[in-house]
Structure formats: C-alpha cells, structure tokens
Design an enzyme around this catalytic site. Sequence first.
Site, PDB file in Angstrom:
ATOM      1  N   LYS A  79       6.120   9.421  -0.830  1.00 41.98           N
ATOM      2  CA  LYS A  79       5.823   8.348  -1.400  1.00 41.98           C
ATOM      3  C   LYS A  79       5.594   8.416  -3.152  1.00 41.98           C
ATOM      4  O   LYS A  79       6.118   7.810  -3.890  1.00 41.98           O
ATOM      5  CB  LYS A  79       4.453   7.804  -0.832  1.00 41.98           C
ATOM      6  CG  LYS A  79       3.839   6.569  -2.162  1.00 41.98           C
ATOM      7  CD  LYS A  79       2.445   6.127  -1.218  1.00 41.98           C
ATOM      8  CE  LYS A  79       1.311   6.693  -1.728  1.00 41.98           C
ATOM      9  NZ  LYS A  79       0.778   6.459  -2.998  1.00 41.98           N
TER      10      LYS A  79
ATOM     11  N   ARG B 254      -0.864   1.662  -8.195  1.00 44.97           N
ATOM     12  CA  ARG B 254      -1.127   2.429  -9.232  1.00 44.97           C
ATOM     13  C   ARG B 254       0.066   2.980  -9.918  1.00 44.97           C
ATOM     14  O   ARG B 254       0.190   2.742 -11.260  1.00 44.97           O
ATOM     15  CB  ARG B 254      -1.840   3.687  -8.760  1.00 44.97           C
ATOM     16  CG  ARG B 254      -2.128   4.909  -9.780  1.00 44.97           C
ATOM     17  CD  ARG B 254      -3.437   4.428 -10.671  1.00 44.97           C
ATOM     18  NE  ARG B 254      -3.776   5.579 -11.672  1.00 44.97           N
ATOM     19  CZ  ARG B 254      -4.640   5.305 -12.712  1.00 44.97           C
ATOM     20  NH1 ARG B 254      -5.124   4.110 -12.759  1.00 44.97           N
ATOM     21  NH2 ARG B 254      -4.997   6.234 -13.743  1.00 44.97           N
TER      22      ARG B 254
ATOM     23  N   ARG C   8     -10.508   4.782 -12.598  1.00 48.73           N
ATOM     24  CA  ARG C   8      -9.094   5.015 -12.756  1.00 48.73           C
ATOM     25  C   ARG C   8      -8.683   4.962 -14.055  1.00 48.73           C
ATOM     26  O   ARG C   8      -7.670   4.294 -14.258  1.00 48.73           O
ATOM     27  CB  ARG C   8      -8.325   4.498 -11.517  1.00 48.73           C
ATOM     28  CG  ARG C   8      -8.503   5.068 -10.320  1.00 48.73           C
ATOM     29  CD  ARG C   8      -7.781   4.737  -9.193  1.00 48.73           C
ATOM     30  NE  ARG C   8      -6.398   5.735  -8.873  1.00 48.73           N
ATOM     31  CZ  ARG C   8      -5.546   5.741  -8.154  1.00 48.73           C
ATOM     32  NH1 ARG C   8      -5.688   4.948  -7.197  1.00 48.73           N
ATOM     33  NH2 ARG C   8      -4.671   6.507  -8.085  1.00 48.73           N
TER      34      ARG C   8
ATOM     35  N   GLN D  76      -5.430   9.337 -20.967  1.00 46.68           N
ATOM     36  CA  GLN D  76      -4.673  10.301 -21.031  1.00 46.68           C
ATOM     37  C   GLN D  76      -2.958  10.012 -21.122  1.00 46.68           C
ATOM     38  O   GLN D  76      -2.373  10.609 -21.698  1.00 46.68           O
ATOM     39  CB  GLN D  76      -4.647  11.457 -19.960  1.00 46.68           C
ATOM     40  CG  GLN D  76      -6.097  12.126 -19.802  1.00 46.68           C
ATOM     41  CD  GLN D  76      -6.498  12.944 -21.162  1.00 46.68           C
ATOM     42  OE1 GLN D  76      -5.992  13.731 -21.777  1.00 46.68           O
ATOM     43  NE2 GLN D  76      -7.756  12.382 -21.630  1.00 46.68           N
TER      44      GLN D  76
ATOM     45  N   ASP E 232      -5.605  14.031  -1.474  1.00 51.21           N
ATOM     46  CA  ASP E 232      -4.925  12.964  -0.558  1.00 51.21           C
ATOM     47  C   ASP E 232      -5.093  13.495   0.819  1.00 51.21           C
ATOM     48  O   ASP E 232      -4.718  12.461   1.800  1.00 51.21           O
ATOM     49  CB  ASP E 232      -3.511  12.542  -0.989  1.00 51.21           C
ATOM     50  CG  ASP E 232      -3.598  12.075  -2.284  1.00 51.21           C
ATOM     51  OD1 ASP E 232      -2.470  12.015  -2.845  1.00 51.21           O
ATOM     52  OD2 ASP E 232      -4.471  11.526  -2.588  1.00 51.21           O
TER      53      ASP E 232
ATOM     54  N   ARG F 196       1.173   1.198   3.364  1.00 57.48           N
ATOM     55  CA  ARG F 196       1.484   1.333   1.937  1.00 57.48           C
ATOM     56  C   ARG F 196       2.117   2.979   1.710  1.00 57.48           C
ATOM     57  O   ARG F 196       2.985   3.243   0.956  1.00 57.48           O
ATOM     58  CB  ARG F 196       0.363   1.501   0.869  1.00 57.48           C
ATOM     59  CG  ARG F 196      -0.116   0.142   0.655  1.00 57.48           C
ATOM     60  CD  ARG F 196      -1.061   0.260  -0.380  1.00 57.48           C
ATOM     61  NE  ARG F 196      -0.703   0.825  -1.493  1.00 57.48           N
ATOM     62  CZ  ARG F 196      -1.489   1.406  -2.325  1.00 57.48           C
ATOM     63  NH1 ARG F 196      -3.053   1.204  -2.363  1.00 57.48           N
ATOM     64  NH2 ARG F 196      -1.165   2.048  -3.558  1.00 57.48           N
TER      65      ARG F 196
HETATM   66  C1  EPZ Z   1      -2.071  10.139  -8.284  1.00 59.11           C
HETATM   67  O1  EPZ Z   1      -2.875   9.150  -8.607  1.00 59.11           O
HETATM   68  C2  EPZ Z   1      -1.611   9.978  -6.739  1.00 59.11           C
HETATM   69  N1  EPZ Z   1      -0.910   8.547  -6.832  1.00 59.11           N
HETATM   70  C3  EPZ Z   1      -2.895   9.870  -6.007  1.00 59.11           C
HETATM   71  O2  EPZ Z   1      -2.416   9.559  -4.637  1.00 59.11           O
HETATM   72  C4  EPZ Z   1      -3.484  11.146  -6.114  1.00 59.11           C
HETATM   73  O3  EPZ Z   1      -4.838  10.857  -5.321  1.00 59.11           O
HETATM   74  C5  EPZ Z   1      -3.644  11.493  -7.462  1.00 59.11           C
HETATM   75  O4  EPZ Z   1      -2.283  11.547  -8.305  1.00 59.11           O
HETATM   76  C6  EPZ Z   1      -4.219  13.155  -7.557  1.00 59.11           C
HETATM   77  O5  EPZ Z   1      -3.282  13.914  -6.773  1.00 59.11           O
HETATM   78  C7  EPZ Z   1       0.263   8.447  -7.173  1.00 59.11           C
HETATM   79  O6  EPZ Z   1       0.966   9.443  -7.302  1.00 59.11           O
HETATM   80  C8  EPZ Z   1       1.077   7.221  -7.110  1.00 59.11           C
HETATM   81  P1  EPZ Z   1      -4.509  11.462 -11.541  1.00 59.11           P
HETATM   82  P2  EPZ Z   1      -3.263   9.403 -10.298  1.00 59.11           P
HETATM   83  O7  EPZ Z   1      -4.012  10.722 -12.881  1.00 59.11           O
HETATM   84  O8  EPZ Z   1      -1.905   9.399 -11.062  1.00 59.11           O
HETATM   85  C9  EPZ Z   1      -8.655  11.345 -14.228  1.00 59.11           C
HETATM   86  C10 EPZ Z   1      -2.357   8.659  -2.664  1.00 59.11           C
HETATM   87  O9  EPZ Z   1      -3.039   8.424  -1.505  1.00 59.11           O
HETATM   88  N2  EPZ Z   1      -7.544  10.709 -15.087  1.00 59.11           N
HETATM   89  O10 EPZ Z   1      -3.881  12.785 -11.379  1.00 59.11           O
HETATM   90  O11 EPZ Z   1      -4.061   7.869 -10.753  1.00 59.11           O
HETATM   91  C11 EPZ Z   1      -8.859  10.371 -13.056  1.00 59.11           C
HETATM   92  O12 EPZ Z   1      -9.960   9.451 -12.938  1.00 59.11           O
HETATM   93  C12 EPZ Z   1      -2.743   8.224  -4.171  1.00 59.11           C
HETATM   94  O13 EPZ Z   1      -1.036   8.847  -2.578  1.00 59.11           O
HETATM   95  C13 EPZ Z   1      -8.212  10.515 -16.133  1.00 59.11           C
HETATM   96  O14 EPZ Z   1      -9.572  10.832 -16.518  1.00 59.11           O
HETATM   97  O15 EPZ Z   1      -4.037  10.341 -10.488  1.00 59.11           O
HETATM   98  C14 EPZ Z   1      -9.026  11.399 -11.776  1.00 59.11           C
HETATM   99  O16 EPZ Z   1     -10.574  11.830 -11.723  1.00 59.11           O
HETATM  100  C15 EPZ Z   1      -4.340   7.863  -4.095  1.00 59.11           C
HETATM  101  N3  EPZ Z   1      -7.516   9.890 -17.356  1.00 59.11           N
HETATM  102  C16 EPZ Z   1      -8.271  12.572 -12.281  1.00 59.11           C
HETATM  103  O17 EPZ Z   1      -7.900  12.350 -13.674  1.00 59.11           O
HETATM  104  C17 EPZ Z   1      -6.228   9.342 -17.183  1.00 59.11           C
HETATM  105  O18 EPZ Z   1      -5.723   9.194 -18.098  1.00 59.11           O
HETATM  106  C18 EPZ Z   1      -6.765  12.724 -11.413  1.00 59.11           C
HETATM  107  O19 EPZ Z   1      -6.196  11.424 -11.748  1.00 59.11           O
HETATM  108  C19 EPZ Z   1      -5.666   9.690 -15.912  1.00 59.11           C
HETATM  109  C20 EPZ Z   1      -6.423  10.442 -14.944  1.00 59.11           C
END
Ligand code: EPZ
Length: 417
Positions: free
Chosen positions: A11, A82, A111, A115, A294, A386
């Site tokens: 996905k 997302r 969320r 970054q 996840d 999803r």
């Molecule tokens: C991706 O989400 C995945 N979704 C999520 O999977 C997964 O949990 C996550 O990565 C972590 O592996 C998709 O790929 C569509 P991050 P994402 O940016 O990109 C913080 C599923 O079940 N952060 O890696 O939104 C954030 O708050 C879903 O398939 C910032 O602070 O996650 C978090 O604490 C759920 N500022 C950490 O980084 C930013 O600009 C990791 O978030 C971006 C993120």
Amino acid sequence: MVGEVAVSGAKNAAVAIIPAVLLSDGICRIENVPAISDVNVIIKILYELGAYVKVIDNTTVEIDPTHINSHILSASMSSKMRASSYFIGAMLGRFKKAKVAPPGGCDFGVRPIDQHIKGFEALGATVTIDGGMVHAHASELVGSSIYLDKVSVGATVNIMLAAVKARGLTIIENAAREPHIVDLANFLNSMGANIMGAGTDVIKIRGVSSLHGTTYSVIPDQIEAGTYMLAAAITGGDLTITNVIPKHLESISAKLIECGAEVIEYDEAVRVIMNRRPKTCNVLTMPHPGFPTDMQPQMTTLLALSDGVSVMTEGVWDNRFKYVDQLTLMGAKIKVDGKVAIINGVERLSAAPVKATDLRAGAAMVLAGLAADGKTEIENVEFIDRGYDNIVEKLSAVGADIRRVTYIDPLTSRSAV
Ligand code: EPZ
C-alpha cells in the site's frame, strides 16, 4: 489456521508511486497494485486531475498523465488519506506550483508536514498555508542539502518527488529507509531519474530535465505479510506467507521467534509455525529497519495472550494505543501510559462487539477475533479495507471462520466483518 497466503502489493509504495506518475511525459504501467480503497482513491484523484486511466486487471493499471493541467487538489479529494500530501511534491515537480488541501489519514494525534515544507523551501519554493490549503510555488527548483529533523517517510517521499527534476544535486539526510522509499526511488529511476542511496539515511538526487513512461511492479506489502505472520502465531497455526521479501520482515520474524514461534525463510516466502502460548517479549517501534509502528497494534494483540508481562513502546507516533480500549472489551489486561503499554498476558480473549479505530487497529481486531472464544463482530471495517486486499477471502482460505456482514447501522451506515 494452516495453509498458504499470498501477499499483495505494498500500500505505502503504491500510494507514493501513483502520484509520481504525474512527473512522467509518457504512459506508466503499474503492476502488482493492491486492490485496496486507498489505492482506488489515489488513482481517482489522478483521473479527476485529467489523467487517462486504463484498468488492465485488478492489479494492473496504465496511467497517461500528459493531459493533466490542474495543480489544485480540493479538500474533498485530499482529505481521505495521508498520501494525498504527495501531490504537493509531484505538482511542484511538474508545474512548479501546487494548491493542496491538508491530507487526512489515521488519527494518531498530531500529523504535521513541517519537514515536507522544510524540504520544499530548501529547493526554492515558497510555501504558505492559507484558507485551509497548502500553497506552494517556485520560479525554479534548485537542488539543495536537507537534513530532516525527524525521520519521516512522507517528507522523504515528497522531497524526492519535488527534487527529481530540480536543477542540480539534492541531498536528503536523516532520510527514511523503509522498503517503500526504495520502491519509489526504483520507480523514478525506471522513468529516467537519477537517485542514489535510497534505503540508507542519505539519498542523493541529481535533477533531470524529463522523465519518460515506464512499466513497474510494486513490491510486496511488508505490513500485510507481517499481519498474516502474526495470524499464524496467534492461532497456533502453520502458515506459509508467499510473495514476500524476507529481508523486509526481519524485525517481525525476530520478535516472533522471541515469542516462541518457528520462522522458516525461503527465497520469496516465510513459514510461521506456533505450537505454544506466546512467550512475553518487549517491543519498541522505530523507523525501518526497526520494528514497524504499523505492526504495533497487531503485536500488542499477540502479546495480550502471552505467558507473562510485556512492554510495548511506541517510538514513532504520539497516540497509537486507542485500540486498546477495544481489546479490553475482549478481556485483555493492558495499561497504557502515553507511549508505553504494559501488557499483562491472559490465557484467553473472549468475543465481543468491537470497532476498528483505524487501519492497523482494525487488523488487530481481526487477529483478536481469530483467537477469541466465540463470535467477534468488528464495525467500521472500511478502515481495514483501506490497506488489506481481500482479507476475508485470504483468511477463509486457510481455515478462518470469518465473513463480511453487510448491515447498515442507522447511525453511521458502516459495515462490519
Ligand atoms: C507513513 O506515514 C505511513 N503512511 C504510515 O503508515 C506509517 O505509520 C508512517 O509512515 C511511519 O512509518 C504512508 O506511507 C501512506 P512519517 P507518514 O512522516 O509519512 C513526525 C499505515 O498504517 N513528522 O514517517 O505520515 C510524525 O508526526 C500508515 O499504513 C513530523 O514531525 O509518517 C511522526 O511522529 C499509518 N513532521 C513521525 O514524524 C513532518 O513533517 C513519522 O511520521 C512529518 C512527520
């Protein structure tokens, strides 16, 4: 449960690769696409932007993005998931401008996309948030060095999309290393991009002037595979999960072995055999190659049946234990304090009417239902749909007593399984 389960395409790779098609000057054929609602939504977004979409079969799609002329993504299109945030990077890369409503996605607390914005600005874009929309534009995108303050899958994806056609060299430091990052880089390189280092924490992108069409097959889904590995463990079964990349499953295999399972690796499959009550173990979720966040709800559910006390620490999200209330209805003994859950293993879970609170929490409810005494009814299964392709059919085929019950809840018009 005994038998074989085939894993579908990933996905989180597919929802990054499909927006990336926007950057192509030709038709892209994407194979091994999972039949899940998040992918259907993201394909529909491209179609509504003006792409020509041809569905070849239920896992193959051909997309011609050359007629797309809109750089605007409304809230009605963007708020469903997302990954819609990836259209900011893709539109910047194609049009040097984007106007995208903030993304949706599972609710784990805040969320942010700071970054992502840091990366776009480093490349020369001006980014403002106004009237509930993210506005980004640049006269020119110029390569730059970007250090991510937090390891972020989304920011790494979005910066790659904006940088592939920027002038000069972009270096992303502290980059995410997930398998779906590597898959996106391989897809972009198959279109003529010049990306090195994906899968490490330093990714180098040398801008190119154009990207051509391609044919590409999405990698197998690491999290779907892990979920079925845990299904074998929680039911004391013997499942062979096929169409996987075992290297992507190392942290999950290691934890299952700690819990007393036998895990046998083949070239493109893993076999999980469990002949005992799970042993306790402690888990900390971390960015890849750590234990995937996840898989946290699913692993907590297995440990809820273990022979002692385990500690689950959520190292990525602020609030990813909402589903524990649902497990408690089934007799689990779990105490949550912020990012830590103390799991006091019980002998049995008992069936109860429960709700999927998000995608992976929903998968955890299925695992709990497979292990519980009695019939468990799970509401809000659209969350599960999803990210899981044909979960009812796949589990039924290996002996699970699971079926989709479609009834209309007068209050929420949701369905259940
Ligand atoms: C991706 O989400 C995945 N979704 C999520 O999977 C997964 O949990 C996550 O990565 C972590 O592996 C998709 O790929 C569509 P991050 P994402 O940016 O990109 C913080 C599923 O079940 N952060 O890696 O939104 C954030 O708050 C879903 O398939 C910032 O602070 O996650 C978090 O604490 C759920 N500022 C950490 O980084 C930013 O600009 C990791 O978030 C971006 C993120």
